[in-house]
Scaffold this motif. Structure first.
Motif: not given
Lengths: 228, 301
Positions: A24-28, A31, A63-64, A72, A74-75, A77, A82-83
């Motif tokens: 995880p790189l933060g909560d959204a 990496l 974003e990719v 990276l 980005r998603y 939430p 994450r899983i």
């Protein structure tokens, strides 16, 4: 701009199976890392994986971003977690990087930078020989994203590996052609840099009024040409 | 009907902001956008604006004069004093302005950033999909720069007649929550524990790009981590510079970086962190990604 290549090897090593680490790189964002230091294998894997995600989209991904040895993702939430996303990402990695960009660019450079002579001397060659060696091989855009339109191109052969300067210039102008760590970089805007300034180009890889705003993409092939 | 506002006085870091310019990291452009998103949204609700650009100001304050037309305004974010033609109004709040009116905003008891939003659309071009000013890439807003005295802002469309939405929830207090970072493992268990137990101070070196912290307890003084291969950066990343200085990267962050990142501030606490003033204390508490998502869901429900 901290990295130097551990190896610029091609061939058998390039087909080494690598298993990415997904963290995880933060909560959204997640990496996806193909290495912890810069080398050709990890870079090719990261760019291939990013290219695959562009054509094989995953729900919730917003974003990719390909980088030197990582991607990276980005998603949102509200759509995925994450899983679930880690699983989707792992499923999409085949274990090897077969992707190659079909795009190539010729970039004309005035080799007149303030560090050119010192760079050549340190490498033990005449400046004109350095320019020749520098332009001999086709390079790839290893990564974008350090600053608007900024690109890292590599890798030069073992004879052209030089550490960064010991001091940082607070600003070099847009179009500066930079050299260090077995790579050549092009500044598209005014930036601070600890790399050697070996020349300048009229080519500007950033135009905020254009869509897309940059022309060079990670993976593109680049040939440098000297102009006098 | 066009409304015109003249900037009479603006601090050096007063910028036009809007929802960020997302999806441009590969081009080397961080998203920008409001430092305190919730406050930006609240000011918009108070102005009767659904979307659109607003002005982000700092503790240096702001004075604007209405030169033509009429305009509904809403304001929120931190604590500021607001005067319309010399008359004190509530913060957060809203009002309508007519030609000749002057609004003055000065700092109050807490917070770094406040917002003015408008019931009409600010006439500025979209740059790569947003009007948000990037102080790093120097794009968006007014020619990519901060507002300055003499600037004129024009608005079009009718002043909104929408009713203000409800007032904000009480601000959360306590440590700023974070998710362990991509380089947390390069710090020893002792350093990680001291990071969580320790107290830091927001330094005066803080802006839209990043907030440097004062590490009074010397948590990172001897951590001696060399720089790493560059990876993409996102807002809230807590990176430790070579000399041990922690810096939290903010909305106009550099898009990539090679300093170790011990953690990332969670989305639910980012706005609150942005409002912590220089000299004030801050502590950090780790949470899971799933916990951070639950906090986001409970806020939106």
């Amino acid at each position: 701009m901290e990295q130097s290549p551990k190896t610029a090897a091609h061939g058998p090593l390039a087909r080494r199976q690598i298993k990415p680490e997904i963290a995880p790189l933060g909560d959204a964002a997640l990496l996806v890392r193909f290495g912890k230091s810069l080398d050709d294998v990890a870079n090719r894997a990261a760019l291939a994986f990013a290219a695959q995600l562009e054509t094989d989209a995953i729900a919730g991904v917003v974003e990719v971003v390909p980088s030197l040895v990582s991607v990276l993702v980005r998603y949102d939430p509200a759509v995925t977690d994450r899983i679930r996303l880690s699983g989707e990402l792992a499923l999409r990695w085949s274990g090897e990087a077969s992707w190659e960009s079909t795009r190539s660019h010729r970039i004309a450079v005035h080799f007149d930078g303030p560090d050119l002579v010192e760079v050549a001397m340190t490498l033990g060659v005449r400046p004109e020989d350095f320019v020749q060696m520098h332009n001999d091989s086709e390079l790839r855009v290893l990564a974008t994203g350090f600053a608007p339109g900024f690109v890292y191109c590599g890798f030069h052969g073992a004879r052209l590996i030089l550490p960064r300067r010991t001091t940082v210039r607070p600003r070099v102008p847009a179009g500066s052609v930079l050299f260090a760590a077995g790579q050549t970089a092009i500044a598209a805007t005014e930036i601070p840099t600890g790399w050697h300034v070996i020349g300048h180009t009229q080519f500007r890889n950033f135009d905020a009024s254009a869509e897309p705003p940059t022309r060079l993409q990670a993976g593109d092939r680049v040939i440098f040409e000297a102009i006098h | 009907m066009t409304a015109l506002l003249r900037v009479v006085r603006a601090g050096p870091l007063c910028t036009v902001q809007e929802q960020g310019r997302f999806g441009r990291l590969a081009h080397g452009i961080s998203a920008s956008g409001p430092m305190d998103n919730d406050a930006f949204d609240l000011a918009g609700a108070l102005a009767g604006a659904d979307d659109g650009a607003g002005i982000e100001f700092t503790r240096a304050g702001l004075t604007l004069r209405m030169e033509a037309g009429e305009l509904s305004l809403g304001w929120a974010g931190g604590d500021f004093a607001v005067h319309l033609n010399g008359l004190a109004l509530k913060w957060p709040g809203c009002a309508a302005m007519r030609a000749g009116d002057e609004i003055d905003i000065s700092p109050g008891a807490w917070g770094n950033y406040g917002y003015l939003r408008f019931g009409s659309q600010l006439n500025l071009p979209l740059v790569l999909g947003s009007r948000a000013t990037s102080t790093r890439a120097r794009i968006g807003g007014l020619d990519g720069r901060a507002l300055q005295a003499g600037d004129q802002l024009s608005f079009s469309g009718p002043a909104s007649r929408k009713l203000p939405k409800p007032m904000p929830e009480e601000p959360t207090i306590g440590p700023v929550r974070f998710v362990w970072g991509i380089h947390a493992d390069v710090f020893s268990p002792e350093v990680r524990q001291r990071f969580v137990d320790g107290q830091f101070q927001v330094s005066s070196m803080m802006d839209r790009m990043g907030v440097r912290l004062i590490d009074e307890g010397g948590v990172f003084a001897d951590s001696g981590v060399l720089s790493l291969v560059s990876d993409p950066i996102l807002p809230g990343d807590i990176q430790i510079l070579g000399d041990g200085t922690p810096i939290v990267l903010m909305r106009d962050h550099q898009p990539t970086g090679g300093y170790p990142r011990i953690g990332t501030v969670i989305s639910a606490d980012f706005d609150r962190f942005a409002q912590i003033r220089p000299g004030e204390a801050v502590a950090f508490a780790p949470v899971s990604v799933e916990h951070a998502h639950r906090l986001l869901r409970s806020r939106s429900s």
